[in-house]
Motif scaffolding. Sequence first.
Motif, PDB file in Angstrom:
ATOM      1  N   LYS A 104       0.846  -1.188   0.000  1.00  0.00           N
ATOM      2  CA  LYS A 104       0.000   0.000   0.000  1.00  0.00           C
ATOM      3  C   LYS A 104       0.886   1.245   0.000  1.00  0.00           C
ATOM      4  CE  LYS A 104      -3.562  -0.017   2.785  1.00  0.00           C
ATOM      5  NZ  LYS A 104      -4.405  -0.195   4.004  1.00  0.00           N
ATOM      6  N   PRO A 105       1.163   1.823  -1.186  1.00  0.00           N
ATOM      7  CA  PRO A 105       1.959   3.059  -1.222  1.00  0.00           C
ATOM      8  C   PRO A 105       1.216   4.239  -0.606  1.00  0.00           C
ATOM      9  CG  PRO A 105       1.096   2.552  -3.400  1.00  0.00           C
ATOM     10  CD  PRO A 105       0.774   1.385  -2.526  1.00  0.00           C
ATOM     11  N   PHE A 106      -0.128   4.183  -0.662  1.00  0.00           N
ATOM     12  CA  PHE A 106      -0.983   5.200  -0.048  1.00  0.00           C
ATOM     13  C   PHE A 106      -2.109   4.480   0.687  1.00  0.00           C
ATOM     14  CE2 PHE A 106       0.623   6.870  -4.109  1.00  0.00           C
ATOM     15  CZ  PHE A 106       1.438   7.884  -3.622  1.00  0.00           C
ATOM     16  N   GLU A 107      -2.762   5.163   1.583  1.00  0.00           N
ATOM     17  CA  GLU A 107      -3.796   4.551   2.407  1.00  0.00           C
ATOM     18  C   GLU A 107      -4.946   4.010   1.572  1.00  0.00           C
ATOM     19  OE1 GLU A 107      -5.433   3.046   5.828  1.00  0.00           O
ATOM     20  OE2 GLU A 107      -3.448   3.920   5.506  1.00  0.00           O
ATOM     21  N   ASP A 108      -5.268   4.680   0.447  1.00  0.00           N
ATOM     22  CA  ASP A 108      -6.424   4.292  -0.357  1.00  0.00           C
ATOM     23  C   ASP A 108      -6.048   3.553  -1.635  1.00  0.00           C
ATOM     24  OD1 ASP A 108      -8.227   5.420   1.440  1.00  0.00           O
ATOM     25  OD2 ASP A 108      -8.058   7.404   0.520  1.00  0.00           O
ATOM     26  N   LEU A 109      -4.784   3.173  -1.780  1.00  0.00           N
ATOM     27  CA  LEU A 109      -4.341   2.472  -2.984  1.00  0.00           C
ATOM     28  C   LEU A 109      -3.452   1.299  -2.605  1.00  0.00           C
ATOM     29  CD1 LEU A 109      -4.085   2.349  -6.130  1.00  0.00           C
ATOM     30  CD2 LEU A 109      -2.020   3.760  -5.862  1.00  0.00           C
ATOM     31  N   SER A 110      -3.699   0.155  -3.241  1.00  0.00           N
ATOM     32  CA  SER A 110      -2.882  -1.031  -2.998  1.00  0.00           C
ATOM     33  C   SER A 110      -2.556  -1.683  -4.332  1.00  0.00           C
ATOM     34  CB  SER A 110      -3.622  -2.027  -2.101  1.00  0.00           C
ATOM     35  OG  SER A 110      -2.879  -3.223  -1.943  1.00  0.00           O
ATOM     36  N   ILE A 111      -1.341  -2.221  -4.442  1.00  0.00           N
ATOM     37  CA  ILE A 111      -0.959  -2.995  -5.614  1.00  0.00           C
ATOM     38  C   ILE A 111      -0.558  -4.389  -5.151  1.00  0.00           C
ATOM     39  CG2 ILE A 111      -0.267  -1.032  -7.020  1.00  0.00           C
ATOM     40  CD1 ILE A 111       2.604  -1.556  -6.256  1.00  0.00           C
ATOM     41  N   GLY A 112      -0.780  -5.390  -6.002  1.00  0.00           N
ATOM     42  CA  GLY A 112      -0.521  -6.754  -5.562  1.00  0.00           C
ATOM     43  C   GLY A 112      -0.151  -7.672  -6.704  1.00  0.00           C
ATOM     44  N   LEU A 113       0.303  -8.850  -6.333  1.00  0.00           N
ATOM     45  CA  LEU A 113       0.671  -9.899  -7.279  1.00  0.00           C
ATOM     46  C   LEU A 113       0.185 -11.234  -6.749  1.00  0.00           C
ATOM     47  CD1 LEU A 113       2.304 -10.723  -9.859  1.00  0.00           C
ATOM     48  CD2 LEU A 113       4.231 -11.146  -8.310  1.00  0.00           C
ATOM     49  N   ALA A 114      -0.443 -12.031  -7.621  1.00  0.00           N
ATOM     50  CA  ALA A 114      -0.903 -13.369  -7.262  1.00  0.00           C
ATOM     51  C   ALA A 114      -0.312 -14.371  -8.247  1.00  0.00           C
ATOM     52  CB  ALA A 114      -2.434 -13.434  -7.296  1.00  0.00           C
ATOM     53  N   VAL A 115       0.336 -15.402  -7.713  1.00  0.00           N
ATOM     54  CA  VAL A 115       0.901 -16.476  -8.528  1.00  0.00           C
ATOM     55  C   VAL A 115       0.319 -17.789  -8.022  1.00  0.00           C
ATOM     56  CG1 VAL A 115       2.998 -17.630  -9.311  1.00  0.00           C
ATOM     57  CG2 VAL A 115       3.028 -15.161  -8.871  1.00  0.00           C
ATOM     58  N   ASN A 116      -0.275 -18.581  -8.919  1.00  0.00           N
ATOM     59  CA  ASN A 116      -0.940 -19.819  -8.525  1.00  0.00           C
ATOM     60  C   ASN A 116      -0.611 -20.960  -9.479  1.00  0.00           C
ATOM     61  OD1 ASN A 116      -2.768 -17.389  -7.975  1.00  0.00           O
ATOM     62  ND2 ASN A 116      -3.614 -18.909  -6.585  1.00  0.00           N
ATOM     63  N   THR A 117      -0.743 -22.174  -8.979  1.00  0.00           N
ATOM     64  CA  THR A 117      -0.806 -23.360  -9.838  1.00  0.00           C
ATOM     65  C   THR A 117      -2.152 -24.036  -9.562  1.00  0.00           C
ATOM     66  OG1 THR A 117       0.365 -24.638  -8.152  1.00  0.00           O
ATOM     67  CG2 THR A 117       1.677 -23.722  -9.928  1.00  0.00           C
ATOM     68  N   PRO A 118      -3.234 -23.436 -10.028  1.00  0.00           N
ATOM     69  CA  PRO A 118      -4.561 -23.920  -9.634  1.00  0.00           C
ATOM     70  C   PRO A 118      -4.972 -25.232 -10.278  1.00  0.00           C
ATOM     71  CG  PRO A 118      -4.755 -22.146 -11.214  1.00  0.00           C
ATOM     72  CD  PRO A 118      -3.308 -22.236 -10.875  1.00  0.00           C
ATOM     73  N   TYR A 119      -4.341 -25.625 -11.380  1.00  0.00           N
ATOM     74  CA  TYR A 119      -4.699 -26.868 -12.047  1.00  0.00           C
ATOM     75  C   TYR A 119      -3.426 -27.657 -12.320  1.00  0.00           C
ATOM     76  CZ  TYR A 119      -8.584 -23.753 -12.810  1.00  0.00           C
ATOM     77  OH  TYR A 119      -9.579 -22.837 -12.617  1.00  0.00           O
ATOM     78  N   GLY A 120      -3.308 -28.812 -11.692  1.00  0.00           N
ATOM     79  CA  GLY A 120      -2.150 -29.657 -11.905  1.00  0.00           C
ATOM     80  C   GLY A 120      -2.355 -30.994 -11.241  1.00  0.00           C
ATOM     81  N   ASN A 121      -2.122 -32.055 -11.991  1.00  0.00           N
ATOM     82  CA  ASN A 121      -2.364 -33.380 -11.442  1.00  0.00           C
ATOM     83  C   ASN A 121      -1.738 -34.417 -12.357  1.00  0.00           C
ATOM     84  OD1 ASN A 121      -3.245 -35.301  -9.706  1.00  0.00           O
ATOM     85  ND2 ASN A 121      -5.431 -34.977 -10.047  1.00  0.00           N
ATOM     86  N   LYS A 122      -1.693 -35.637 -11.892  1.00  0.00           N
ATOM     87  CA  LYS A 122      -1.262 -36.761 -12.714  1.00  0.00           C
ATOM     88  C   LYS A 122      -2.235 -37.912 -12.479  1.00  0.00           C
ATOM     89  CE  LYS A 122       2.626 -39.731 -13.909  1.00  0.00           C
ATOM     90  NZ  LYS A 122       4.045 -40.060 -13.651  1.00  0.00           N
ATOM     91  N   ILE A 123      -2.829 -38.410 -13.565  1.00  0.00           N
ATOM     92  CA  ILE A 123      -3.810 -39.485 -13.496  1.00  0.00           C
ATOM     93  C   ILE A 123      -3.288 -40.657 -14.308  1.00  0.00           C
ATOM     94  CG2 ILE A 123      -6.153 -40.208 -14.097  1.00  0.00           C
ATOM     95  CD1 ILE A 123      -7.041 -37.347 -13.669  1.00  0.00           C
ATOM     96  N   VAL A 124      -3.258 -41.830 -13.703  1.00  0.00           N
ATOM     97  CA  VAL A 124      -2.773 -43.031 -14.386  1.00  0.00           C
ATOM     98  C   VAL A 124      -3.807 -44.146 -14.215  1.00  0.00           C
ATOM     99  CG1 VAL A 124      -0.936 -44.741 -14.576  1.00  0.00           C
ATOM    100  CG2 VAL A 124      -0.371 -42.381 -13.958  1.00  0.00           C
ATOM    101  N   TRP A 125      -4.581 -44.411 -15.277  1.00  0.00           N
ATOM    102  CA  TRP A 125      -5.499 -45.546 -15.254  1.00  0.00           C
ATOM    103  C   TRP A 125      -4.762 -46.852 -15.537  1.00  0.00           C
ATOM    104  CZ3 TRP A 125     -10.174 -45.595 -13.284  1.00  0.00           C
ATOM    105  CH2 TRP A 125     -10.972 -44.443 -13.283  1.00  0.00           C
TER     106      TRP A 125
END
Length: 408
Positions: A104-125
């Motif tokens: 938050k550089p100022f009280e009413d302003l915020s900057i951010g970063l989000a990094v995710n690996t929301p989809y990842g898997n290994k399926i072996v039938w």
Amino acid sequence: MRKFTGMFFLLLFTAPTIFGGGYQVGLHGAKNIGMGLIGTSLSDDASAYFYNPAGGVFIKDRFSFCGGGTLLMARTTYQASDMAYQTSIDPGISTPFYFYAAFKPFEDLSIGLAVNTPYGNKIVWGDDWKGRYLIQDISFKAITIQPSFSYRFNDVFSAGIGMVMTNGNVELNKAIPVDGEEEEGQLNISGSAYNVGVNVGVMVRPFKGMSLGLDYRSKINMFVDDGDAVFTVPASLQTSFPPNNQVSVSLPLPANLDFGASYQINDKWMVGLNLCYVFWSTYDSLTFGFATTTSVVKETTTPTLYKDHLITRIGAQYQLNDRITLRAGAYYDPSPVSDDYLHPQTPSLDEIGLTCGLSVVPVKNLSIDLSFLFLKGFEREGTYLPDNFSGKYKTNVYAPGIGLTYSF
């Protein structure tokens, strides 16, 4: 030689597994996992930038960082409709992670970063299971990076927006039925996709203790261009199945609209509700094609007929003392797939998720966050009509997680 359609349907059902179907458990932050994934109206730390970027400016500290990961362990069982055959997916382990930062550089302003690996898997039938002509195994991963900012207009209302950059990779294998030959053929597909979308939200705090949030994550079309398609077949069939080919397909990642409400009852208790509407109907069909075509390998459009649905989530948090916070939650996630398009690549079931978690503050400003999710997929019988492949499926998912939060 049998009519060759399984390849196309395999590729078709790769999309929801990688980019939004399958388990869809939302492992994006240990605190929110523990509370049943109700983060749309919350602004406790930098994870707000994923759940609702408008919450970033309401984070009380000037700097906030959090990161962590989850062990995702899933087991799915298939039983043929005639009860004569049963098998299970190899219960492999994947490790989705997350990282968030807010300033938050100022009280009413915020900057951010989000990094995710929301989809990842290994399926072996397995190589020899009953549905090997549809799928044998698949491994995949996807990473999203979201730079964002939020602005507070007054003590009641804020808005935020982020650009979501998504990159995904996939590799899969399936058997090819070949009449008149001693050995079956094999297909390996690998490819990557990249595109961008937006995450926009608003947050309202109408009175003390009450927080309302509304967040929209846009549809993203992930286009796999010139992915590798490698056929391994007897020499007599190589003219019908070019050994080294390329494949292209557009994979839609559906939009999500989330509403959240939370209320801080007193210094100890907070409760919350989240409603997530997933626009799955955008995934009604896919058109895909190969660079080199033959009488059996050619551009094809196939239906999926997914339906929009609503996920309902509830959660609560209890401040035991200055160092320990306890959490619990639950949610219901109905399947978007009809009984006539139930596929072993994504055996989508009606699911109930049960969650719990806690945070421990060993030193000032640092929190160790633990979570656990149990996801129960209720037994369901269905048929994939294009290949007339039917059976019963059930799934259990176990996901313990850990994270660190540091704010000052």
